[in-house]
Write a protein that holds these residues in place. Structure first.
Motif, PDB file in Angstrom:
ATOM      1  N   ASN A  53      52.823  50.720  46.154  1.00 58.01           N
ATOM      2  CA  ASN A  53      52.574  52.072  46.664  1.00 58.01           C
ATOM      3  C   ASN A  53      51.557  52.799  45.781  1.00 58.01           C
ATOM      4  O   ASN A  53      51.652  53.996  45.574  1.00 58.01           O
ATOM      5  CB  ASN A  53      53.896  52.860  46.739  1.00 58.01           C
ATOM      6  CG  ASN A  53      53.841  53.943  47.792  1.00 58.01           C
ATOM      7  OD1 ASN A  53      52.922  53.989  48.609  1.00 58.01           O
ATOM      8  ND2 ASN A  53      54.811  54.828  47.782  1.00 58.01           N
ATOM      9  N   VAL A  54      50.608  52.023  45.242  1.00 57.93           N
ATOM     10  CA  VAL A  54      49.587  52.617  44.370  1.00 57.93           C
ATOM     11  C   VAL A  54      48.193  52.190  44.825  1.00 57.93           C
ATOM     12  O   VAL A  54      48.018  51.119  45.404  1.00 57.93           O
ATOM     13  CB  VAL A  54      49.754  52.182  42.888  1.00 57.93           C
ATOM     14  CG1 VAL A  54      50.988  52.805  42.273  1.00 57.93           C
ATOM     15  CG2 VAL A  54      49.785  50.676  42.730  1.00 57.93           C
ATOM     16  N   ASN A  67      58.043  47.845  34.571  1.00 57.82           N
ATOM     17  CA  ASN A  67      59.489  47.961  34.379  1.00 57.82           C
ATOM     18  C   ASN A  67      60.174  46.669  34.843  1.00 57.82           C
ATOM     19  O   ASN A  67      60.179  46.345  36.029  1.00 57.82           O
ATOM     20  CB  ASN A  67      59.997  49.156  35.203  1.00 57.82           C
ATOM     21  CG  ASN A  67      61.437  49.506  34.879  1.00 57.82           C
ATOM     22  OD1 ASN A  67      62.231  48.627  34.579  1.00 57.82           O
ATOM     23  ND2 ASN A  67      61.756  50.779  34.946  1.00 57.82           N
ATOM     24  N   ASN A 116      60.216  47.501  43.941  1.00 54.72           N
ATOM     25  CA  ASN A 116      61.409  47.369  43.117  1.00 54.72           C
ATOM     26  C   ASN A 116      62.358  48.554  43.276  1.00 54.72           C
ATOM     27  O   ASN A 116      61.958  49.630  43.750  1.00 54.72           O
ATOM     28  CB  ASN A 116      61.003  47.227  41.641  1.00 54.72           C
ATOM     29  CG  ASN A 116      60.253  45.929  41.397  1.00 54.72           C
ATOM     30  OD1 ASN A 116      60.165  45.070  42.284  1.00 54.72           O
ATOM     31  ND2 ASN A 116      59.704  45.771  40.214  1.00 54.72           N
ATOM     32  N   ALA A 120      62.251  53.141  44.383  1.00 55.64           N
ATOM     33  CA  ALA A 120      62.820  53.580  45.664  1.00 55.64           C
ATOM     34  C   ALA A 120      63.092  55.097  45.703  1.00 55.64           C
ATOM     35  O   ALA A 120      62.792  55.751  46.707  1.00 55.64           O
ATOM     36  CB  ALA A 120      64.075  52.782  45.984  1.00 55.64           C
ATOM     37  N   PRO A 228      50.954  41.635  52.242  1.00 49.39           N
ATOM     38  CA  PRO A 228      50.048  41.903  51.121  1.00 49.39           C
ATOM     39  C   PRO A 228      49.561  40.633  50.425  1.00 49.39           C
ATOM     40  O   PRO A 228      48.487  40.630  49.825  1.00 49.39           O
ATOM     41  CB  PRO A 228      50.882  42.747  50.168  1.00 49.39           C
ATOM     42  CG  PRO A 228      51.977  43.303  50.984  1.00 49.39           C
ATOM     43  CD  PRO A 228      52.243  42.321  52.084  1.00 49.39           C
ATOM     44  N   ASN A 233      47.225  45.619  50.908  1.00 48.73           N
ATOM     45  CA  ASN A 233      47.558  46.924  51.493  1.00 48.73           C
ATOM     46  C   ASN A 233      48.744  47.525  50.745  1.00 48.73           C
ATOM     47  O   ASN A 233      49.389  46.835  49.948  1.00 48.73           O
ATOM     48  CB  ASN A 233      47.876  46.785  52.996  1.00 48.73           C
ATOM     49  CG  ASN A 233      49.248  46.185  53.265  1.00 48.73           C
ATOM     50  OD1 ASN A 233      50.239  46.893  53.401  1.00 48.73           O
ATOM     51  ND2 ASN A 233      49.331  44.855  53.301  1.00 48.73           N
ATOM     52  N   ALA A 234      48.998  48.799  51.001  1.00 50.65           N
ATOM     53  CA  ALA A 234      50.148  49.461  50.362  1.00 50.65           C
ATOM     54  C   ALA A 234      51.022  50.113  51.424  1.00 50.65           C
ATOM     55  O   ALA A 234      51.590  51.182  51.210  1.00 50.65           O
ATOM     56  CB  ALA A 234      49.665  50.483  49.339  1.00 50.65           C
ATOM     57  N   GLU A 338      50.318  59.188  51.284  1.00 51.11           N
ATOM     58  CA  GLU A 338      51.641  58.798  50.783  1.00 51.11           C
ATOM     59  C   GLU A 338      51.496  57.955  49.516  1.00 51.11           C
ATOM     60  O   GLU A 338      52.303  58.022  48.599  1.00 51.11           O
ATOM     61  CB  GLU A 338      52.367  58.005  51.873  1.00 51.11           C
ATOM     62  CG  GLU A 338      53.724  57.518  51.462  1.00 51.11           C
ATOM     63  CD  GLU A 338      54.446  56.768  52.580  1.00 51.11           C
ATOM     64  OE1 GLU A 338      54.560  57.320  53.692  1.00 51.11           O
ATOM     65  OE2 GLU A 338      54.896  55.639  52.321  1.00 51.11           O
TER      66      GLU A 338
HETATM   67  P1  FAD Z   1      54.948  51.003  42.579  1.00 50.16           P
HETATM   68  O1  FAD Z   1      53.855  50.899  43.571  1.00 50.16           O
HETATM   69  O2  FAD Z   1      54.919  50.109  41.414  1.00 50.16           O
HETATM   70  O3  FAD Z   1      55.030  52.513  42.084  1.00 50.16           O
HETATM   71  C1  FAD Z   1      54.992  53.582  42.978  1.00 50.16           C
HETATM   72  C2  FAD Z   1      55.043  54.893  42.196  1.00 50.16           C
HETATM   73  O4  FAD Z   1      56.276  55.010  41.519  1.00 50.16           O
HETATM   74  C3  FAD Z   1      53.973  54.960  41.087  1.00 50.16           C
HETATM   75  O5  FAD Z   1      53.575  56.308  40.989  1.00 50.16           O
HETATM   76  C4  FAD Z   1      54.714  54.524  39.846  1.00 50.16           C
HETATM   77  O6  FAD Z   1      54.166  55.080  38.672  1.00 50.16           O
HETATM   78  C5  FAD Z   1      56.111  55.070  40.109  1.00 50.16           C
HETATM   79  N1  FAD Z   1      57.172  54.231  39.536  1.00 50.16           N
HETATM   80  C6  FAD Z   1      57.471  52.946  39.864  1.00 50.16           C
HETATM   81  N2  FAD Z   1      58.557  52.535  39.202  1.00 50.16           N
HETATM   82  C7  FAD Z   1      58.935  53.558  38.406  1.00 50.16           C
HETATM   83  C8  FAD Z   1      59.992  53.739  37.467  1.00 50.16           C
HETATM   84  N3  FAD Z   1      60.879  52.786  37.202  1.00 50.16           N
HETATM   85  N4  FAD Z   1      60.074  54.942  36.839  1.00 50.16           N
HETATM   86  C9  FAD Z   1      59.185  55.915  37.073  1.00 50.16           C
HETATM   87  N5  FAD Z   1      58.175  55.806  37.959  1.00 50.16           N
HETATM   88  C10 FAD Z   1      58.054  54.647  38.614  1.00 50.16           C
HETATM   89  N6  FAD Z   1      57.728  52.546  51.811  1.00 50.16           N
HETATM   90  C11 FAD Z   1      58.710  53.145  52.534  1.00 50.16           C
HETATM   91  O7  FAD Z   1      59.221  54.197  52.137  1.00 50.16           O
HETATM   92  N7  FAD Z   1      59.150  52.600  53.708  1.00 50.16           N
HETATM   93  C12 FAD Z   1      58.649  51.456  54.207  1.00 50.16           C
HETATM   94  O8  FAD Z   1      59.089  50.988  55.259  1.00 50.16           O
HETATM   95  C13 FAD Z   1      57.588  50.808  53.481  1.00 50.16           C
HETATM   96  N8  FAD Z   1      57.010  49.689  53.965  1.00 50.16           N
HETATM   97  C14 FAD Z   1      55.986  49.101  53.285  1.00 50.16           C
HETATM   98  C15 FAD Z   1      55.391  47.950  53.814  1.00 50.16           C
HETATM   99  C16 FAD Z   1      54.356  47.319  53.137  1.00 50.16           C
HETATM  100  C17 FAD Z   1      53.721  46.075  53.731  1.00 50.16           C
HETATM  101  C18 FAD Z   1      53.921  47.833  51.884  1.00 50.16           C
HETATM  102  C19 FAD Z   1      52.829  47.125  51.115  1.00 50.16           C
HETATM  103  C20 FAD Z   1      54.485  48.982  51.361  1.00 50.16           C
HETATM  104  C21 FAD Z   1      55.524  49.634  52.069  1.00 50.16           C
HETATM  105  N9  FAD Z   1      56.136  50.806  51.571  1.00 50.16           N
HETATM  106  C22 FAD Z   1      57.159  51.404  52.268  1.00 50.16           C
HETATM  107  C23 FAD Z   1      55.670  51.424  50.315  1.00 50.16           C
HETATM  108  C24 FAD Z   1      56.342  50.813  49.041  1.00 50.16           C
HETATM  109  O9  FAD Z   1      56.756  49.489  49.267  1.00 50.16           O
HETATM  110  C25 FAD Z   1      57.548  51.613  48.587  1.00 50.16           C
HETATM  111  O10 FAD Z   1      57.180  52.940  48.344  1.00 50.16           O
HETATM  112  C26 FAD Z   1      58.195  51.030  47.317  1.00 50.16           C
HETATM  113  O11 FAD Z   1      59.349  51.756  46.983  1.00 50.16           O
HETATM  114  C27 FAD Z   1      57.249  51.007  46.116  1.00 50.16           C
HETATM  115  O12 FAD Z   1      57.869  50.233  45.115  1.00 50.16           O
HETATM  116  P2  FAD Z   1      57.051  49.612  43.916  1.00 50.16           P
HETATM  117  O13 FAD Z   1      58.026  49.051  42.952  1.00 50.16           O
HETATM  118  O14 FAD Z   1      56.036  48.664  44.422  1.00 50.16           O
HETATM  119  O15 FAD Z   1      56.348  50.897  43.323  1.00 50.16           O
END
Ligand code: FAD
Ligand code: NAP
Length: 342
Positions: A53-54, A67, A116, A120, A228, A233-234, A338
């Motif tokens: 989500n970045v 993390n 992760n 969430a 991905p 994509n994000a 987003e």
């Molecule tokens: P990251 O991308 O690593 O981080 C996201 C943000 O959170 C960054 O700002 C980071 O600094 C911060 N962060 C991460 N971990 C921590 C931590 N432990 N402490 C403090 N800050 C932290 N999202 C939805 O809501 N619903 C969906 O249905 C959905 N579908 C998706 C489908 C696809 C194909 C993709 C690629 C993405 C989708 N997403 C969806 C977006 C994304 O998967 C979620 O938002 C997910 O929770 C991001 O998790 P991540 O660990 O990859 O976060």
């Protein structure tokens, strides 16, 4: 714990953007996190989970901390609920599957969301009519300046639509360490959203279960969303915007096929994908499937911007700007990103 310098972040973000971090390190426990905080002193820090989500638009002239805190622990139960704690570094979908395998309900509609557990709560992840806040119990987070662990209840997190206090007021201040969930012993099914019911019928499901709902969600997501691992994509790049009932009525009169859903507060949530599909780079051309160099708008889901390989974060960001401006100029509605842009 290894600290690396000038490391490519390409494998750490699902957009597959090639930027470099001055310093990079993973941490698996509180001791390692405390050591990193000492080392980083007052440098800028970005905490990463799965990087789904970045959008990185430039090199990171500071630290990126991955993390990796693992572990799933059953905390207790009462008549209706099981209380479970998961480390922030646990993969979200694996955690969902773990809960389903134990018959703990509530997470099934959130199957196959990348990333992760620790991220969430960041945007109160949601899909198919369910949001994290409905299964959330509490979380523990480390305050980077105070160097103290604080516990947050749902109320403290100010969860909103793809929002929380961590994405707004407290942005960049906390590292989420673990999240505790309140999962149901007896499921409450949510099958009316999107194509779930249709998919369950296709699967010939006669007796509903959380496993079946999860599988239906997995099937739909796999058929619609770009993987991905294949195309960077994000997920949804923009949030669905909400407008007043009056503005919606005006839009509906002019564009009868516009898609809107009434919110509990009386405002109307517009499907941003529809707005993007029905505006475009020029008169008569829609954004869906549009491509400029290696940056594009996905051809099955206009809400998703994609990197076909080798796009820069700047190029993706510029494309998002063009999409945003064209939607505003046609519909008078402002889209909000987003994805977290760095
Ligand atoms: P990251 O991308 O690593 O981080 C996201 C943000 O959170 C960054 O700002 C980071 O600094 C911060 N962060 C991460 N971990 C921590 C931590 N432990 N402490 C403090 N800050 C932290 N999202 C939805 O809501 N619903 C969906 O249905 C959905 N579908 C998706 C489908 C696809 C194909 C993709 C690629 C993405 C989708 N997403 C969806 C977006 C994304 O998967 C979620 O938002 C997910 O929770 C991001 O998790 P991540 O660990 O990859 O976060
Ligand atoms: P979809 O089913 O084609 O629906 C299009 C949009 O209409 C969705 O954005 C959804 O809003 C809304 N919607 C559909 N049925 C609704 C209902 N009964 N009540 C209220 N709103 C309704 O959407 P999709 O693109 O295939 O995505 C399916 C689900 O996965 C959605 O919940 C979506 O949010 C989620 N998803 C999220 C991401 C992300 O990165 N955030 C990526 C992929 C999928 P909501 O988005 O508010 O649910």
């Amino acid at each position: 714990m290894q600290i690396q310098e000038n490391i490519s972040l390409r494998q750490y973000n699902t957009f597959g953007i090639e930027v470099y971090a001055k310093y990079f390190a993973g941490f698996s426990n509180m001791n390692e996190l405390a050591r990193l905080t000492e080392q980083a002193h007052k440098d800028a820090v970005i905490v990463l989970g799965g990087g789904s989500n970045v959008l990185f638009t430039q090199n990171i002239n500071g630290w990126v901390w991955k993390n990796n805190i693992m572990g799933i622990e059953e905390l207790g139960e009462d008549n209706s609920f099981v209380y479970v704690k998961a480390g922030a570094g646990e993969n979200w979908h694996r955690f969902v599957q773990y809960a389903i395998s134990r018959n703990w309900a509530g997470l099934e509609n959130l199957s196959l969301i990348p990333g992760n557990v620790g991220a969430a709560p960041m945007q109160n992840i949601g899909a198919y009519g369910v949001e994290l806040k409905e299964v959330f119990n509490s979380l523990e987070a480390f305050h980077l300046r105070e160097k103290k662990v604080h516990t947050f209840t749902a109320g403290d997190c100010h969860f909103g639509y793809r929002e929380s206090v961590f994405k707004k007021e407290l942005k960049g201040e906390y590292v989420i360490l673990n999240v505790s969930f309140r999962l149901r012993k007896d499921p409450v099914f949510h099958t009316t959203y999107g194509a779930i019911r249709e998919e369950l019928d296709k699967m010939n499901i006669t007796s509903l279960s959380i496993g079946a709902v999860s599988q239906a969600v997995i099937n739909i997501r796999s058929s619609k969303l770009p993987d991905p691992a294949v195309t960077g994509n994000a997920g949804s790049f923009f949030k669905n915007p909400s407008v007043s009932k009056k503005q919606y009525a005006g839009l509906k009169e002019k564009y009868p096929s516009i898609v809107g859903y009434e919110n509990a507060d009386g405002t109307v949530k517009l499907a941003a994908g529809w707005l993007i599909e029905h505006s475009g780079p020029s008169e008569g051309t829609g954004w869906k499937g549009y491509r400029e160099g290696a940056a594009g708008v996905h051809d099955r889901q206009a809400l998703v911007l994609v990197n076909y390989g080798g796009a820069t974060g700047r190029e993706i960001y510029e494309l998002s700007k063009q999409v945003l401006e064209s939607v505003y100029s046609k519909f008078g509605v402002t889209l909000e990103r987003e994805v977290n842009v760095y």
